[in-house]
Design a protein around this motif. Structure first.
Motif, PDB file in Angstrom:
ATOM      1  N   ALA A  94       0.834  -1.207   0.000  1.00 31.72           N
ATOM      2  CA  ALA A  94       0.000   0.000   0.000  1.00 31.72           C
ATOM      3  C   ALA A  94       0.865   1.252   0.000  1.00 31.72           C
ATOM      4  O   ALA A  94       0.548   2.236  -0.680  1.00 31.72           O
ATOM      5  N   VAL A  95       1.979   1.233   0.724  1.00 29.97           N
ATOM      6  CA  VAL A  95       2.895   2.384   0.713  1.00 29.97           C
ATOM      7  C   VAL A  95       3.540   2.517  -0.664  1.00 29.97           C
ATOM      8  O   VAL A  95       3.759   3.626  -1.151  1.00 29.97           O
ATOM      9  N   GLY A  96       3.808   1.392  -1.312  1.00 32.03           N
ATOM     10  CA  GLY A  96       4.336   1.446  -2.681  1.00 32.03           C
ATOM     11  C   GLY A  96       3.375   2.156  -3.621  1.00 32.03           C
ATOM     12  O   GLY A  96       3.783   2.975  -4.445  1.00 32.03           O
ATOM     13  N   VAL A  97       2.088   1.865  -3.500  1.00 33.32           N
ATOM     14  CA  VAL A  97       1.078   2.554  -4.311  1.00 33.32           C
ATOM     15  C   VAL A  97       1.051   4.045  -3.959  1.00 33.32           C
ATOM     16  O   VAL A  97       0.944   4.899  -4.833  1.00 33.32           O
ATOM     17  N   THR A  98       1.173   4.347  -2.671  1.00 35.09           N
ATOM     18  CA  THR A  98       1.203   5.746  -2.238  1.00 35.09           C
ATOM     19  C   THR A  98       2.347   6.482  -2.911  1.00 35.09           C
ATOM     20  O   THR A  98       2.160   7.569  -3.481  1.00 35.09           O
ATOM     21  N   ASN A 104       6.862   9.402  -6.704  1.00 35.16           N
ATOM     22  CA  ASN A 104       8.153   8.946  -6.179  1.00 35.16           C
ATOM     23  C   ASN A 104       8.394   7.515  -6.688  1.00 35.16           C
ATOM     24  O   ASN A 104       8.149   6.541  -5.981  1.00 35.16           O
ATOM     25  N   THR A 105       8.868   7.421  -7.908  1.00 33.76           N
ATOM     26  CA  THR A 105       9.057   6.128  -8.551  1.00 33.76           C
ATOM     27  C   THR A 105      10.042   5.246  -7.806  1.00 33.76           C
ATOM     28  O   THR A 105       9.774   4.061  -7.581  1.00 33.76           O
ATOM     29  N   ALA A 106      11.184   5.801  -7.405  1.00 31.01           N
ATOM     30  CA  ALA A 106      12.197   4.994  -6.719  1.00 31.01           C
ATOM     31  C   ALA A 106      11.634   4.419  -5.417  1.00 31.01           C
ATOM     32  O   ALA A 106      11.821   3.235  -5.120  1.00 31.01           O
ATOM     33  N   GLY A 107      10.938   5.231  -4.642  1.00 30.81           N
ATOM     34  CA  GLY A 107      10.338   4.753  -3.400  1.00 30.81           C
ATOM     35  C   GLY A 107       9.282   3.703  -3.661  1.00 30.81           C
ATOM     36  O   GLY A 107       9.173   2.715  -2.934  1.00 30.81           O
ATOM     37  N   ALA A 108       8.480   3.910  -4.706  1.00 31.85           N
ATOM     38  CA  ALA A 108       7.433   2.948  -5.052  1.00 31.85           C
ATOM     39  C   ALA A 108       8.033   1.593  -5.399  1.00 31.85           C
ATOM     40  O   ALA A 108       7.584   0.556  -4.890  1.00 31.85           O
ATOM     41  N   VAL A 109       9.035   1.595  -6.251  1.00 28.44           N
ATOM     42  CA  VAL A 109       9.661   0.339  -6.680  1.00 28.44           C
ATOM     43  C   VAL A 109      10.256  -0.391  -5.478  1.00 28.44           C
ATOM     44  O   VAL A 109      10.072  -1.607  -5.319  1.00 28.44           O
ATOM     45  N   THR A 110      10.934   0.343  -4.608  1.00 30.10           N
ATOM     46  CA  THR A 110      11.537  -0.267  -3.418  1.00 30.10           C
ATOM     47  C   THR A 110      10.481  -0.920  -2.540  1.00 30.10           C
ATOM     48  O   THR A 110      10.629  -2.071  -2.110  1.00 30.10           O
ATOM     49  N   LEU A 111       9.393  -0.197  -2.264  1.00 29.51           N
ATOM     50  CA  LEU A 111       8.358  -0.734  -1.369  1.00 29.51           C
ATOM     51  C   LEU A 111       7.566  -1.854  -2.019  1.00 29.51           C
ATOM     52  O   LEU A 111       7.174  -2.813  -1.339  1.00 29.51           O
ATOM     53  N   LEU A 112       7.322  -1.780  -3.312  1.00 28.91           N
ATOM     54  CA  LEU A 112       6.623  -2.869  -3.994  1.00 28.91           C
ATOM     55  C   LEU A 112       7.441  -4.153  -3.929  1.00 28.91           C
ATOM     56  O   LEU A 112       6.910  -5.230  -3.640  1.00 28.91           O
ATOM     57  N   ALA A 140       5.434  -7.014  -9.012  1.00 26.29           N
ATOM     58  CA  ALA A 140       6.581  -7.135  -9.916  1.00 26.29           C
ATOM     59  C   ALA A 140       6.327  -6.387 -11.231  1.00 26.29           C
ATOM     60  O   ALA A 140       7.202  -5.672 -11.725  1.00 26.29           O
ATOM     61  N   ALA A 141       5.127  -6.549 -11.785  1.00 27.58           N
ATOM     62  CA  ALA A 141       4.802  -5.865 -13.044  1.00 27.58           C
ATOM     63  C   ALA A 141       4.798  -4.353 -12.855  1.00 27.58           C
ATOM     64  O   ALA A 141       5.347  -3.615 -13.678  1.00 27.58           O
ATOM     65  N   LEU A 142       4.193  -3.876 -11.770  1.00 30.09           N
ATOM     66  CA  LEU A 142       4.149  -2.435 -11.527  1.00 30.09           C
ATOM     67  C   LEU A 142       5.550  -1.878 -11.299  1.00 30.09           C
ATOM     68  O   LEU A 142       5.890  -0.813 -11.822  1.00 30.09           O
ATOM     69  N   ALA A 143       6.389  -2.597 -10.573  1.00 29.80           N
ATOM     70  CA  ALA A 143       7.766  -2.150 -10.329  1.00 29.80           C
ATOM     71  C   ALA A 143       8.551  -2.053 -11.637  1.00 29.80           C
ATOM     72  O   ALA A 143       9.417  -1.180 -11.787  1.00 29.80           O
ATOM     73  N   ARG A 144       8.249  -2.915 -12.602  1.00 29.65           N
ATOM     74  CA  ARG A 144       8.910  -2.839 -13.920  1.00 29.65           C
ATOM     75  C   ARG A 144       8.381  -1.675 -14.746  1.00 29.65           C
ATOM     76  O   ARG A 144       9.123  -1.027 -15.471  1.00 29.65           O
ATOM     77  N   GLU A 145       7.069  -1.408 -14.656  1.00 29.43           N
ATOM     78  CA  GLU A 145       6.427  -0.401 -15.507  1.00 29.43           C
ATOM     79  C   GLU A 145       6.645   1.035 -15.037  1.00 29.43           C
ATOM     80  O   GLU A 145       6.718   1.950 -15.859  1.00 29.43           O
ATOM     81  N   LEU A 146       6.709   1.260 -13.751  1.00 27.14           N
ATOM     82  CA  LEU A 146       6.753   2.625 -13.218  1.00 27.14           C
ATOM     83  C   LEU A 146       7.910   3.468 -13.726  1.00 27.14           C
ATOM     84  O   LEU A 146       7.699   4.641 -14.056  1.00 27.14           O
ATOM     85  N   PRO A 147       9.139   2.935 -13.782  1.00 26.40           N
ATOM     86  CA  PRO A 147      10.244   3.801 -14.213  1.00 26.40           C
ATOM     87  C   PRO A 147      10.067   4.402 -15.607  1.00 26.40           C
ATOM     88  O   PRO A 147      10.570   5.482 -15.880  1.00 26.40           O
TER      89      PRO A 147
END
Length: 164
Positions: A94-98, A104-112, A140-147
């Motif tokens: 949930a924090v990753g989505v936040t 904050n892409t880097a923070g999102a990827v880390t938390l996801l 995993a898919a969202l962490a790949r797509e966000l950057p």
């Protein structure tokens, strides 16, 4: 209330612990005192797992992942030891989505990634109908797509399904 030097005194609860009483927006960002924010989640609420998941899902679907994280954090802190990493991982997702919705892409990827790692051990026998495999694949898919995303996505658009 001001401290010497004109600074605002820290907000404290009845026991004297620091609490930030500033209003917050739907993504949990503090707003200036006096502004109207969204209703905050009550803290330290002990719910049955089904209730925690339903409330967190409602908040995720409403585009309020920060608030969903607070519900999941309560479950993490009050739940049985054997499930703590599951609830902690769900809160991290949930924090990753936040972070993603805040841009904050880097923070999102880390938390996801961290959240997916925390819930992965529960994939064989997921408690409470949590879709551990689906959430891991989603994260995993969202962490790949966000950057490569051109703009921060809307939080409600990112809401995962917590239960299968």
């Amino acid at each position: 209330m001001a401290e010497p030097g004109g600074r605002r005194a820290r907000d404290r609860d009845e026991e004297g612990r620091a609490r930030n009483a500033r209003p917050r927006d739907g993504l949990g960002r503090p707003l200036p005192y006096g502004h109207r924010g969204v209703e905050r989640q009550p803290e330290a609420v002990v719910r049955a797992p089904r209730e925690s998941l339903a409330e967190a899902q409602r908040l995720l679907d409403a585009g309020r992942p920060f608030h969903a994280h607070e519900v999941l954090e309560d479950a993490w802190k009050s739940g049985p030891e054997a499930e703590r990493e599951l609830w902690r991982g769900l809160a991290q997702l949930a924090v990753g989505v936040t972070h993603a919705a805040r841009g904050n892409t880097a923070g999102a990827v880390t938390l996801l990634r961290r959240g997916a790692g925390s819930i992965a051990p529960y994939e064989e026998a997921p408690p409470h109908g949590v879709d551990v495999a689906g959430l891991g694949a989603w994260a995993a898919a969202l962490a790949r797509e966000l950057p490569g995303a051109p703009a921060a996505p809307g939080a409600a658009d990112l809401a995962p399904r917590l239960r299968g």
